[in-house]
Design a protein around this motif. Structure first.
Motif, PDB file in Angstrom:
ATOM      1  N   ALA A  72      63.361 102.505  75.879  1.00  0.00           N
ATOM      2  CA  ALA A  72      61.405 102.550  76.501  1.00  0.00           C
ATOM      3  C   ALA A  72      61.711 103.117  77.744  1.00  0.00           C
ATOM      4  CB  ALA A  72      61.028 101.300  76.296  1.00  0.00           C
ATOM      5  N   TRP A  74      59.248 102.835  82.039  1.00  0.00           N
ATOM      6  CA  TRP A  74      58.204 102.272  82.205  1.00  0.00           C
ATOM      7  C   TRP A  74      58.026 103.155  83.560  1.00  0.00           C
ATOM      8  CZ3 TRP A  74      60.501  99.289  87.587  1.00  0.00           C
ATOM      9  CH2 TRP A  74      59.052  98.219  88.332  1.00  0.00           C
ATOM     10  N   SER A 107      59.086  89.063  65.808  1.00  0.00           N
ATOM     11  CA  SER A 107      58.722  89.655  67.223  1.00  0.00           C
ATOM     12  C   SER A 107      57.683  90.763  66.770  1.00  0.00           C
ATOM     13  CB  SER A 107      60.094  90.149  68.372  1.00  0.00           C
ATOM     14  OG  SER A 107      60.761  90.714  67.083  1.00  0.00           O
ATOM     15  N   PRO A 108      57.033  90.894  67.344  1.00  0.00           N
ATOM     16  CA  PRO A 108      55.825  91.780  67.639  1.00  0.00           C
ATOM     17  C   PRO A 108      55.991  93.459  67.789  1.00  0.00           C
ATOM     18  CG  PRO A 108      56.033  91.084  69.980  1.00  0.00           C
ATOM     19  CD  PRO A 108      56.830  90.446  69.354  1.00  0.00           C
ATOM     20  N   LEU A 110      56.474  96.741  69.441  1.00  0.00           N
ATOM     21  CA  LEU A 110      55.896  97.303  71.402  1.00  0.00           C
ATOM     22  C   LEU A 110      56.238  97.966  71.810  1.00  0.00           C
ATOM     23  CD1 LEU A 110      59.002  94.838  72.999  1.00  0.00           C
ATOM     24  CD2 LEU A 110      57.066  94.432  72.510  1.00  0.00           C
ATOM     25  N   PRO A 111      55.610  98.287  72.970  1.00  0.00           N
ATOM     26  CA  PRO A 111      55.194 100.715  72.866  1.00  0.00           C
ATOM     27  C   PRO A 111      56.059 100.876  73.338  1.00  0.00           C
ATOM     28  CG  PRO A 111      54.340  98.395  74.871  1.00  0.00           C
ATOM     29  CD  PRO A 111      54.441  97.774  73.429  1.00  0.00           C
ATOM     30  N   PHE A 114      55.999 101.391  78.337  1.00  0.00           N
ATOM     31  CA  PHE A 114      55.195 100.193  79.092  1.00  0.00           C
ATOM     32  C   PHE A 114      54.672 101.202  80.719  1.00  0.00           C
ATOM     33  CE2 PHE A 114      57.777  98.985  76.871  1.00  0.00           C
ATOM     34  CZ  PHE A 114      57.168  97.990  76.411  1.00  0.00           C
ATOM     35  N   GLN A 137      55.853  91.580  78.896  1.00  0.00           N
ATOM     36  CA  GLN A 137      56.087  91.828  77.616  1.00  0.00           C
ATOM     37  C   GLN A 137      57.564  91.607  76.987  1.00  0.00           C
ATOM     38  OE1 GLN A 137      52.610  95.906  77.429  1.00  0.00           O
ATOM     39  NE2 GLN A 137      53.229  95.278  79.843  1.00  0.00           N
ATOM     40  N   VAL A 138      57.996  92.725  77.974  1.00  0.00           N
ATOM     41  CA  VAL A 138      59.906  92.927  77.404  1.00  0.00           C
ATOM     42  C   VAL A 138      60.301  91.306  76.394  1.00  0.00           C
ATOM     43  CG1 VAL A 138      61.846  93.220  78.394  1.00  0.00           C
ATOM     44  CG2 VAL A 138      59.620  95.131  79.293  1.00  0.00           C
ATOM     45  N   LYS A 140      58.997  89.668  75.441  1.00  0.00           N
ATOM     46  CA  LYS A 140      59.276  89.595  73.254  1.00  0.00           C
ATOM     47  C   LYS A 140      59.470  90.694  72.503  1.00  0.00           C
ATOM     48  CE  LYS A 140      54.211  88.950  74.379  1.00  0.00           C
ATOM     49  NZ  LYS A 140      52.474  89.528  74.492  1.00  0.00           N
ATOM     50  N   LEU A 141      60.725  91.106  73.325  1.00  0.00           N
ATOM     51  CA  LEU A 141      61.467  92.226  71.915  1.00  0.00           C
ATOM     52  C   LEU A 141      62.660  90.930  70.917  1.00  0.00           C
ATOM     53  CD1 LEU A 141      63.227  94.379  71.533  1.00  0.00           C
ATOM     54  CD2 LEU A 141      64.274  94.081  73.385  1.00  0.00           C
ATOM     55  N   GLU A 165      55.808  82.817  78.313  1.00  0.00           N
ATOM     56  CA  GLU A 165      56.024  83.422  77.438  1.00  0.00           C
ATOM     57  C   GLU A 165      56.350  82.099  75.895  1.00  0.00           C
ATOM     58  OE1 GLU A 165      54.389  85.715  75.551  1.00  0.00           O
ATOM     59  OE2 GLU A 165      53.296  86.064  77.704  1.00  0.00           O
TER      60      GLU A 165
END
Length: 197
Positions: A72, A74, A107-108, A110-111, A114, A137-138, A140-141, A165
């Motif tokens: 991913a 950043w 887990s959601p 993720l983009p 970021f 956000q991270v 949430k992995l 979180e």
């Protein structure tokens, strides 16, 4: 080393920052292998790296037994421009898993990119400090109910993000100065959050 940037953190070498390529690969593969040993099956690992060591980091994930899942980005729009060069505004998040990952993980999505500015120099505790909103956000992995472990806690951002979180967390920091600063920062932030609730 003189620090003319007026930052609060100590501008000194921290463990691993001056390694050559082979030393970096040997060291990184060893801690990734140890991390894989203690992580549960289907656990995940994510590591930030810049372009210089990106190929080495992806190799280290594979050498240490993780299934390399991808990268991913950043995107740091506030990065310093230099004429005649591409702007160095990307840092990379290499990630992998211990074994297969079920498609129904809790887990959601993720983009893959970021976009958030770096922590301003004057506000940093640590040279490589990540923005809290990025790390929130991270983390949430990981699936809810899992423990997040940061073996290089630095300023404590990952631990603070995990706590905010709803994750249990554990961080290690070998440098006494950074360990104390991170502990102080986390306690002060969480105390402020609790007072506003």
């Amino acid at each position: 080393m003189d620090n003319d940037s007026k930052t609060e953190y100590r501008n000194h070498d921290f463990a691993g920052d001056t390694m050559d390529q082979r030393a970096f690969i040997n060291y990184t593969a060893s801690w990734l292998k140890e991390g894989r040993r203690v992580v549960k099956q289907e656990g995940v690992c994510a590591a930030f790296i810049d372009w210089r060591q990106l190929p080495a980091m992806t190799d280290c994930f594979q050498m240490s037994g993780w299934i390399w899942r991808g990268i991913a980005v950043w995107n740091k729009p506030s990065s310093r421009p230099q004429k005649g060069r591409f702007r160095a505004q990307a840092e990379y998040i290499v990630w992998g898993s211990k074994g297969a990952l079920p498609l129904d993980r809790n887990s959601p999505v993720l983009p893959g990119v970021f976009t958030t500015s770096s922590v301003p120099s004057k506000s940093r505790i640590h040279q490589t400090q990540k923005p809290l909103d990025l790390m929130r956000q991270v983390v949430k992995l990981c699936e809810k109910g899992e423990r997040i472990f940061d073996p290089f806690a630095g300023s404590g951002t990952t631990i603070l993000a995990a706590e905010l979180e709803g994750f249990d967390s554990l961080g290690i920091e070998l440098d006494d100065y950074y360990a104390a600063e991170a502990d102080k920062r986390i306690k002060e932030y969480l105390s402020t959050v609790q007072q506003t609730v």
